[in-house]
Design a protein around this motif. Structure first.
Motif, PDB file in Angstrom:
ATOM      1  N   VAL A 267       0.864  -1.180   0.000  1.00  0.00           N
ATOM      2  CA  VAL A 267       0.000   0.000   0.000  1.00  0.00           C
ATOM      3  C   VAL A 267       0.897   1.225   0.000  1.00  0.00           C
ATOM      4  CG1 VAL A 267      -1.738   1.285   1.319  1.00  0.00           C
ATOM      5  CG2 VAL A 267      -1.812  -1.215   1.266  1.00  0.00           C
ATOM      6  N   VAL A 268       0.514   2.249  -0.743  1.00  0.00           N
ATOM      7  CA  VAL A 268       1.253   3.510  -0.740  1.00  0.00           C
ATOM      8  C   VAL A 268       0.306   4.609  -0.261  1.00  0.00           C
ATOM      9  CG1 VAL A 268       2.500   5.221  -2.105  1.00  0.00           C
ATOM     10  CG2 VAL A 268       2.781   2.777  -2.593  1.00  0.00           C
ATOM     11  N   VAL A 269       0.729   5.309   0.770  1.00  0.00           N
ATOM     12  CA  VAL A 269      -0.047   6.385   1.373  1.00  0.00           C
ATOM     13  C   VAL A 269       0.652   7.699   1.052  1.00  0.00           C
ATOM     14  CG1 VAL A 269      -0.951   7.327   3.528  1.00  0.00           C
ATOM     15  CG2 VAL A 269      -0.783   4.842   3.228  1.00  0.00           C
ATOM     16  N   SER A 270      -0.080   8.649   0.470  1.00  0.00           N
ATOM     17  CA  SER A 270       0.507   9.919   0.054  1.00  0.00           C
ATOM     18  C   SER A 270      -0.260  11.077   0.676  1.00  0.00           C
ATOM     19  CB  SER A 270       0.471  10.068  -1.470  1.00  0.00           C
ATOM     20  OG  SER A 270       1.090   8.975  -2.112  1.00  0.00           O
TER      21      SER A 270
ATOM     22  N   ARG B 235      -4.566  12.391  13.557  1.00  0.00           N
ATOM     23  CA  ARG B 235      -5.548  12.582  12.483  1.00  0.00           C
ATOM     24  C   ARG B 235      -5.926  11.223  11.937  1.00  0.00           C
ATOM     25  NH1 ARG B 235      -3.557  18.205   9.465  1.00  0.00           N
ATOM     26  NH2 ARG B 235      -3.782  19.482  11.356  1.00  0.00           N
ATOM     27  N   ASP B 236      -7.117  11.165  11.341  1.00  0.00           N
ATOM     28  CA  ASP B 236      -7.648   9.861  10.931  1.00  0.00           C
ATOM     29  C   ASP B 236      -7.180   9.399   9.559  1.00  0.00           C
ATOM     30  OD1 ASP B 236      -9.112  11.457   9.181  1.00  0.00           O
ATOM     31  OD2 ASP B 236     -11.046  11.060  10.131  1.00  0.00           O
ATOM     32  N   GLY B 237      -6.418  10.219   8.863  1.00  0.00           N
ATOM     33  CA  GLY B 237      -5.905   9.831   7.559  1.00  0.00           C
ATOM     34  C   GLY B 237      -6.867  10.051   6.418  1.00  0.00           C
ATOM     35  N   SER B 238      -8.025  10.667   6.699  1.00  0.00           N
ATOM     36  CA  SER B 238      -9.023  10.843   5.634  1.00  0.00           C
ATOM     37  C   SER B 238      -8.565  11.820   4.553  1.00  0.00           C
ATOM     38  CB  SER B 238     -10.355  11.323   6.236  1.00  0.00           C
ATOM     39  OG  SER B 238     -10.188  12.550   6.928  1.00  0.00           O
ATOM     40  N   ALA B 239      -7.575  12.650   4.851  1.00  0.00           N
ATOM     41  CA  ALA B 239      -7.063  13.597   3.859  1.00  0.00           C
ATOM     42  C   ALA B 239      -5.927  13.006   3.029  1.00  0.00           C
ATOM     43  CB  ALA B 239      -6.591  14.878   4.551  1.00  0.00           C
ATOM     44  N   LEU B 240      -5.567  11.752   3.294  1.00  0.00           N
ATOM     45  CA  LEU B 240      -4.481  11.105   2.571  1.00  0.00           C
ATOM     46  C   LEU B 240      -5.008  10.355   1.359  1.00  0.00           C
ATOM     47  CD1 LEU B 240      -2.576   9.666   5.665  1.00  0.00           C
ATOM     48  CD2 LEU B 240      -1.993  11.725   4.355  1.00  0.00           C
ATOM     49  N   THR B 241      -4.128  10.125   0.391  1.00  0.00           N
ATOM     50  CA  THR B 241      -4.443   9.307  -0.774  1.00  0.00           C
ATOM     51  C   THR B 241      -3.815   7.927  -0.572  1.00  0.00           C
ATOM     52  OG1 THR B 241      -4.463  11.239  -2.234  1.00  0.00           O
ATOM     53  CG2 THR B 241      -4.159   9.079  -3.267  1.00  0.00           C
ATOM     54  N   VAL B 242      -4.605   6.884  -0.820  1.00  0.00           N
ATOM     55  CA  VAL B 242      -4.131   5.522  -0.586  1.00  0.00           C
ATOM     56  C   VAL B 242      -4.247   4.725  -1.877  1.00  0.00           C
ATOM     57  CG1 VAL B 242      -4.298   3.480   0.879  1.00  0.00           C
ATOM     58  CG2 VAL B 242      -5.022   5.711   1.764  1.00  0.00           C
ATOM     59  N   GLU B 243      -3.161   4.060  -2.281  1.00  0.00           N
ATOM     60  CA  GLU B 243      -3.149   3.203  -3.464  1.00  0.00           C
ATOM     61  C   GLU B 243      -2.822   1.777  -3.047  1.00  0.00           C
ATOM     62  OE1 GLU B 243      -0.509   4.894  -6.522  1.00  0.00           O
ATOM     63  OE2 GLU B 243      -0.460   6.686  -5.252  1.00  0.00           O
ATOM     64  N   GLY B 244      -3.538   0.815  -3.605  1.00  0.00           N
ATOM     65  CA  GLY B 244      -3.226  -0.591  -3.376  1.00  0.00           C
ATOM     66  C   GLY B 244      -4.000  -1.254  -2.262  1.00  0.00           C
ATOM     67  N   GLY B 245      -4.921  -0.532  -1.658  1.00  0.00           N
ATOM     68  CA  GLY B 245      -5.704  -1.129  -0.578  1.00  0.00           C
ATOM     69  C   GLY B 245      -6.215  -0.060   0.351  1.00  0.00           C
TER      70      GLY B 245
END
Length: 229
Positions: free
Chosen positions: A194-197, A211-221
């Protein structure tokens, strides 16, 4: 490589920023809730003072805290104090820590922290700097992750990513910051699944549980679930 002299200067600067902000509060601000569950702002300030003394203990070769229950009792006892008393305690405990750190010492030695954790003595100033910066944010009084010094954000993100490396509960994960840098963390050894950006502030917020990570972009899962720090 850490530079404990530079980090000690950063400890002083971060403490002065926090104190300058808190000096503008009125008494009603101290018992108000912080962003940490179950803790008021007074709890956060009391914790910061006792943590300075605890890290001074570590520098002196003593146990960090006399015990977990004593640590908790001291924070509870200190939380309701008046604002002026809280700030005087934070100033004084910081000065005690900095005075101890100014003594000649072997900064390459291994020191004992809580719960069996060990580290190089040279990393203690950065650990203290992190306590001040992140808990300043936790006070919920106008200082945000976006306001953190850039060099601190980069180093603390590195530290937290390293903390989860090979963690069995965290899927192999790439962490891509705004400048394109890719860190890896999690349990896999064959490259990130998984890649988190996202922005540096959002990545640090997610890694630190702020923070809950909702503003991040997630690729691969889906966004990996991180265990508590």
């Amino acid at each position: 490589m850490s530079d404990h002299v530079r980090d000690l200067a950063s400890v002083r600067g971060a403490t002065e920023r926090l104190l300058a902000a808190a000096e503008l509060w009125d008494e009603s601000t101290v018992p108000a809730p912080s962003r940490l569950p179950g803790w008021s702002r007074g709890h956060v300030l009391a914790h910061l003072s006792r943590n300075a003394d605890a890290l001074r203990n570590v520098l002196r070769g003593l146990p960090m805290y006399a015990g977990g229950e004593i640590r908790d009792r001291e924070i509870e006892a200190g939380a309701p104090r008046p604002l002026a008393e809280q700030l005087a305690d934070l100033r004084a405990s910081t000065e005690r820590f900095l005075a101890e750190a100014a003594l000649p010492a072997d900064w390459s030695r291994t020191v004992q922290l809580r719960n069996g954790v060990t580290d190089s003595a040279s990393e203690l100033p950065f650990r203290r700097w992190a306590e001040i910066e992140l808990h300043h944010v936790d006070l919920g009084a106008g200082y945000e992750l976006e306001d953190l010094p850039e060099d601190f954000t980069v180093r603390e993100t590195d530290f937290l990513a390293e903390r989860f490396v090979r963690h069995p509960q965290v899927v192999s994960t790439g962490i891509r910051s705004g400048d394109g840098r890719l860190r890896t963390t999690g349990g896999g050894a064959d490259g990130p699944h998984v890649v988190v950006s996202g922005s540096d502030a959002e990545l640090l917020g997610w890694l630190s549980g702020r923070r809950d990570g909702s503003a991040l972009t997630v690729e691969g899962g889906p966004l990996p679930v991180l265990p508590p720090l």
